[in-house]
Every structure is written in C-alpha cells, then in structure tokens.
Motif scaffolding. Sequence first.
Motif, PDB file in Angstrom:
ATOM      1  N   LEU A  54       9.368  71.330  55.942  1.00  0.00           N
ATOM      2  CA  LEU A  54       9.401  70.183  55.034  1.00  0.00           C
ATOM      3  C   LEU A  54       9.974  68.953  55.718  1.00  0.00           C
ATOM      4  CD1 LEU A  54      10.672  71.918  51.755  1.00  0.00           C
ATOM      5  CD2 LEU A  54       8.314  71.316  52.351  1.00  0.00           C
ATOM      6  N   VAL A  55      11.042  69.137  56.494  1.00  0.00           N
ATOM      7  CA  VAL A  55      11.635  68.015  57.216  1.00  0.00           C
ATOM      8  C   VAL A  55      10.630  67.455  58.226  1.00  0.00           C
ATOM      9  CG1 VAL A  55      13.476  67.328  58.805  1.00  0.00           C
ATOM     10  CG2 VAL A  55      13.985  68.832  56.874  1.00  0.00           C
ATOM     11  N   SER A  56       9.911  68.337  58.913  1.00  0.00           N
ATOM     12  CA  SER A  56       8.902  67.896  59.879  1.00  0.00           C
ATOM     13  C   SER A  56       7.810  67.086  59.196  1.00  0.00           C
ATOM     14  CB  SER A  56       8.287  69.106  60.592  1.00  0.00           C
ATOM     15  OG  SER A  56       9.267  69.828  61.308  1.00  0.00           O
ATOM     16  N   GLN A  57       7.391  67.529  58.028  1.00  0.00           N
ATOM     17  CA  GLN A  57       6.357  66.790  57.293  1.00  0.00           C
ATOM     18  C   GLN A  57       6.841  65.406  56.888  1.00  0.00           C
ATOM     19  OE1 GLN A  57       4.833  69.129  53.987  1.00  0.00           O
ATOM     20  NE2 GLN A  57       5.080  70.997  55.178  1.00  0.00           N
ATOM     21  N   LEU A  58       8.121  65.295  56.531  1.00  0.00           N
ATOM     22  CA  LEU A  58       8.642  64.024  56.053  1.00  0.00           C
ATOM     23  C   LEU A  58       8.835  63.016  57.184  1.00  0.00           C
ATOM     24  CD1 LEU A  58       9.746  62.402  53.634  1.00  0.00           C
ATOM     25  CD2 LEU A  58      11.996  63.362  54.147  1.00  0.00           C
ATOM     26  N   ALA A 114      13.539  55.897  71.277  1.00  0.00           N
ATOM     27  CA  ALA A 114      13.679  55.598  69.845  1.00  0.00           C
ATOM     28  C   ALA A 114      13.130  56.746  68.996  1.00  0.00           C
ATOM     29  CB  ALA A 114      12.963  54.286  69.503  1.00  0.00           C
ATOM     30  N   PRO A 115      13.721  57.936  69.105  1.00  0.00           N
ATOM     31  CA  PRO A 115      13.150  59.114  68.450  1.00  0.00           C
ATOM     32  C   PRO A 115      13.153  59.013  66.930  1.00  0.00           C
ATOM     33  CG  PRO A 115      15.348  59.585  69.281  1.00  0.00           C
ATOM     34  CD  PRO A 115      14.969  58.244  69.815  1.00  0.00           C
ATOM     35  N   HIS A 116      12.177  59.677  66.329  1.00  0.00           N
ATOM     36  CA  HIS A 116      12.105  59.769  64.873  1.00  0.00           C
ATOM     37  C   HIS A 116      13.028  60.855  64.341  1.00  0.00           C
ATOM     38  CE1 HIS A 116       7.775  57.898  64.859  1.00  0.00           C
ATOM     39  NE2 HIS A 116       8.689  57.121  65.404  1.00  0.00           N
ATOM     40  N   LEU A 117      13.477  61.771  65.220  1.00  0.00           N
ATOM     41  CA  LEU A 117      14.310  62.895  64.789  1.00  0.00           C
ATOM     42  C   LEU A 117      15.025  63.483  65.994  1.00  0.00           C
ATOM     43  CD1 LEU A 117      14.845  64.562  62.132  1.00  0.00           C
ATOM     44  CD2 LEU A 117      13.109  66.169  62.959  1.00  0.00           C
ATOM     45  N   LEU A 118      16.234  63.977  65.748  1.00  0.00           N
ATOM     46  CA  LEU A 118      16.980  64.748  66.744  1.00  0.00           C
ATOM     47  C   LEU A 118      17.214  66.124  66.148  1.00  0.00           C
ATOM     48  CD1 LEU A 118      18.866  65.296  69.179  1.00  0.00           C
ATOM     49  CD2 LEU A 118      20.654  64.049  67.965  1.00  0.00           C
ATOM     50  N   TYR A 119      16.708  67.170  66.822  1.00  0.00           N
ATOM     51  CA  TYR A 119      16.789  68.537  66.301  1.00  0.00           C
ATOM     52  C   TYR A 119      17.743  69.356  67.156  1.00  0.00           C
ATOM     53  CZ  TYR A 119      15.450  73.385  65.365  1.00  0.00           C
ATOM     54  OH  TYR A 119      15.474  74.714  65.078  1.00  0.00           O
ATOM     55  N   LEU A 170      12.404  65.292  49.909  1.00  0.00           N
ATOM     56  CA  LEU A 170      12.062  66.623  50.424  1.00  0.00           C
ATOM     57  C   LEU A 170      11.674  67.571  49.294  1.00  0.00           C
ATOM     58  CD1 LEU A 170      14.864  66.758  53.111  1.00  0.00           C
ATOM     59  CD2 LEU A 170      12.415  66.946  53.588  1.00  0.00           C
ATOM     60  N   SER A 171      12.277  67.407  48.127  1.00  0.00           N
ATOM     61  CA  SER A 171      11.907  68.267  46.993  1.00  0.00           C
ATOM     62  C   SER A 171      10.475  67.992  46.556  1.00  0.00           C
ATOM     63  CB  SER A 171      12.882  68.069  45.837  1.00  0.00           C
ATOM     64  OG  SER A 171      12.784  66.756  45.307  1.00  0.00           O
ATOM     65  N   ARG A 172      10.021  66.746  46.709  1.00  0.00           N
ATOM     66  CA  ARG A 172       8.615  66.449  46.395  1.00  0.00           C
ATOM     67  C   ARG A 172       7.683  67.179  47.354  1.00  0.00           C
ATOM     68  NH1 ARG A 172       9.957  60.039  45.944  1.00  0.00           N
ATOM     69  NH2 ARG A 172      10.908  60.052  43.858  1.00  0.00           N
ATOM     70  N   ARG A 173       8.078  67.249  48.622  1.00  0.00           N
ATOM     71  CA  ARG A 173       7.298  68.032  49.592  1.00  0.00           C
ATOM     72  C   ARG A 173       7.296  69.506  49.213  1.00  0.00           C
ATOM     73  NH1 ARG A 173       4.296  65.046  53.456  1.00  0.00           N
ATOM     74  NH2 ARG A 173       5.289  62.988  53.557  1.00  0.00           N
ATOM     75  N   LYS A 174       8.420  69.995  48.746  1.00  0.00           N
ATOM     76  CA  LYS A 174       8.530  71.395  48.340  1.00  0.00           C
ATOM     77  C   LYS A 174       7.570  71.706  47.190  1.00  0.00           C
ATOM     78  CE  LYS A 174      10.431  75.432  47.269  1.00  0.00           C
ATOM     79  NZ  LYS A 174      10.151  76.672  48.024  1.00  0.00           N
ATOM     80  N   VAL A 175       7.487  70.794  46.220  1.00  0.00           N
ATOM     81  CA  VAL A 175       6.577  70.999  45.094  1.00  0.00           C
ATOM     82  C   VAL A 175       5.134  71.076  45.572  1.00  0.00           C
ATOM     83  CG1 VAL A 175       5.664  69.981  42.971  1.00  0.00           C
ATOM     84  CG2 VAL A 175       8.121  69.957  43.415  1.00  0.00           C
TER      85      VAL A 175
END
Length: 489
Positions: free
Chosen positions: A193-197, A249-254, A343-348
């Motif tokens: 879900l985080v990846s999708q967002l 300028a990353p979009h995310l740090l994992y 993220l809850s919207r992605r979950k739905v």
Amino acid sequence: MDSSRTVDELVGLLGAWSSGDGALYRRLADSLHALIDEGSLAPGARLPSERVLATALRVSRTTVVSAYDLLRSEGVFDSRQGSGTRVSSTVAPVRADGWAPNGAGQYMYRNLIQQDADLVSLSCMSTPALPGVEEVIRRSLDDLGPLLAEGTYHPRGLPALREAIAGFHTDRGLPTTADQIVVTTGAHQAISLVSQLYLRKGSPVVVEDPGFAGCLDLMSDRGARFVPVPLDDQGIDINGVRRAVQEHAPHLLYVMPSYHNPTGTMMSVARRRELGELAARTGVPILEDAAYTGVRHPQEPPPLAAYAPRGAEVISVDSLSKVAWAGLRVGWLRAPVEMAVRLSRRKVLADLAGPLLDQVVAVRLLADYDRLARQRSDHLEAALDHLEELLRRDLPDWRWRRPDGGAALWIELPGAGSRAYAQVALCHGLELVPGTLMSASPTDAHDRYFRLPVPADAAGREEVVWRLSRAWRELDRHGPVDAPVPLVV
C-alpha cells in the motif's frame, strides 16, 4: 519495448526448476514454457545462449541445447542466424496496442505457488504457531458475538485492534492514537500500500544494500529506481543516505531498523535519530519495516519514528506473523493521520477490509505480546545455537556474523558465488536465495552471500545442513551436472 531477459533474471524466474521427475532437459523446457504462459517471457523475448544459460544453471550445455531444441520443435522458440533464440510470436501474438501481461518479479515467493513435496525451500521463513496460540483462537470465538450482528467491514481495522496497536506503540516509546493505525493483511500488504501511494515509474527509492528481496520486488513492480546504500554494524550508512538524498531527491527511504533482513543488524539509536532528523529537514518520507523479528536483542530501542522530530513523515510497519504464527495474516501500519487516511483508501481498493475473526484473535495476542515475543526469541536462540554448531562441524570454511536479532544467518561463501551454489543445491532438493537477489545493486557485490533461515525443528536443521554440505562438496569438486544427485534420506 525490449522484453528480453538477462541470464540472471531468467535464472531467478526459473526458481526451483530442476526439482521433480523426468529428464532434466524436459524439466527445463517445461519451466521455460511455464514462464511464457504466465507472461514472464513475452513474445519476441530473446533468450540467453545455450552456453551462457548452461553455465548459470550449472548444467551441461547438452541439457540446455536439448531443452531449446524441444521448444523449437513445438513452435515455442524461434532461432535465426545472428539474432539468437527468441520466444515465438505465434505462441502469444502481440496485441495491436502493445499490451502484454506482466509476470516479472516475486522471485522470493515462486515456490509458495509451485510447491514440491520433495523440495526443502529456504526462500521463506517457517513460523509455526507458538504453544497457546490455538487456545487463544478458541477463546476469541467468545468475542465474536457483537460483531456477528454488525454486518460491516471496518476497512481501517477493527476499532478494538487499532486501540490495542496504538497502545502497543505507546508502551514502546512511540505515542500513538488509533486514528494513526491501518490494519492490513500482513506486513506485506502494508508495504504494498505504501508503495502504491508513494511510487510510480522511475521513482527513486533509497534502500539498504543488501535488503529484503520480497519488498524490493513490491517496489520494483511499481517501477521504482533503487538507490542502494551499504550498511555497517550500526545500520544503513548515514553519509551514504545524505549523498543519495542530495543527488537523487528520493520519493521514499526504505529501512529495516529492528532487525535488518538479511543481516540481522539492529540499527543504533544514534542512526535512528539521524535518519529522523534528515527526514524532517529534507521532507523525504521514511518507510520503517519492523516486521522481521525472531531472536530479540535485550536492549531493543523504540521504533525509528520515536526519534523523528515533529513534521517528519515516517510510516512504521509491523506484524504478528513472525511472533505468533505465520498463518495469522495480521499486520498494520502507523502513519501521520492524514497519511493513514490516504493509505486506508488504498486498503479499501485492495480488499475492502481484512477478516474480522483474525483481528479478534490479534487483540488477545497483543495483550500477551511481550511473553509471546520472549518465547519465540528463546526458541529461536536455541535453534540458532544448534544451527551454528552444525555449520561449524560440517562446513567449517563458511563465515557469518552472529546476528543482533532476527531468524536467519547471512552466510559468506569462501571462493564461490551463491548463484552457482544455489543451482547445485537445487539438485539436492534445496532451494536457496542467492545474495544477488537480496540486493538492488547492479554489481555482484553480494554474490558470495546467501540467506539461511533457521529451521524451526532440530530434525529440519540436521537435514538442511546435510544437504548444504553435500551440495558444497559437489560444487568444490566437480563441474556442471547433467542430472540431479540422488538423495539418500
């Protein structure tokens, strides 16, 4: 678009191709055909030469030649002078709009779908239920009464569970409210879900190197462009992160602070604080994956998010699967309230909501989490002691560092690559994950390594080490193999 595969990609997609019955060339041909059927090899995709693939698979060139010849005779492969061997366009004609199925990725989990009773797979960790979990499940049925009359989904998660998870984080030094929690179907879905967002095609993502192949696959499927940063004994190299943030300028740090998968390293408090301050200063969001556990360090610090200044965007992911039971697919994410809503919207969209029965069980398990975690840790620590003893006895040249925590060893092979060794191990009924699959780096820096999960039972540890040692002796003494070595079980 060029849909050709490198030899390393093809070997990863083939997975445990050599297990099963029948001639080895037939098994290879069937596995290649299956990749075409699922869309992992598209029409027109170019195949490695017979010699190159034979070397990568540790088989004779005759085996690959026979497999290619069989697929040519069936019209599956085409060969032309000067252009090599390709998947025939007559197998699955390309649509006029250029669409083709995407079967890429997910190397880690192929054997979950294509199970083989004779194959011992070390691609995923085994987490059988702890004693007492069955009784908790039975007692949880008493809590279902009011829910049975509701007829609702609870998309963000059962309110009682979200409250319990918020208390779980608060007790560990990270003040949390229920509206910051989204319950997911395991940590895997939370990361998806985080990846999708956050991610789209070409999104730069700073990741630890090595890292966990399963999560790298999820992000790669979104089109992520990885910026790998090495680790030291305190976690991800902070200077490397600073350079990566400045340059990309990353979009995310994992990151996986407690504990890193596959090395078992626990990130220091100082490193957690530095990353949190970096996120607040630069605006780069952090995905903190805390779902990998097992053996636990007695001084485990609070989550990374607890050290992040106000305004830092840190999403923390956790799960009950590695503590209580792998079959309990209950995970969650903790995020700033506005991000939790998104993220809850992605979950739905993904599944409407998770099963309520599982969440009722999770409420009870969380109330007893500390005892369960100690129980799991004590069991795995004894199992790790036994596994190390067996390895020192049968494979004394291998090297590894005792992990700070987790449930696996990061083995370094002396004088050999893990990709070649993994192919030999397959002939002994053992599936390994080479270090190259646990890395986003384009180099072969981790080819000397592989991840060895700790088998849950003593007999399983004995069997795994026995097969490992037989495969190692064969790799050390012989060249390619034409057929699986018979197992004496």
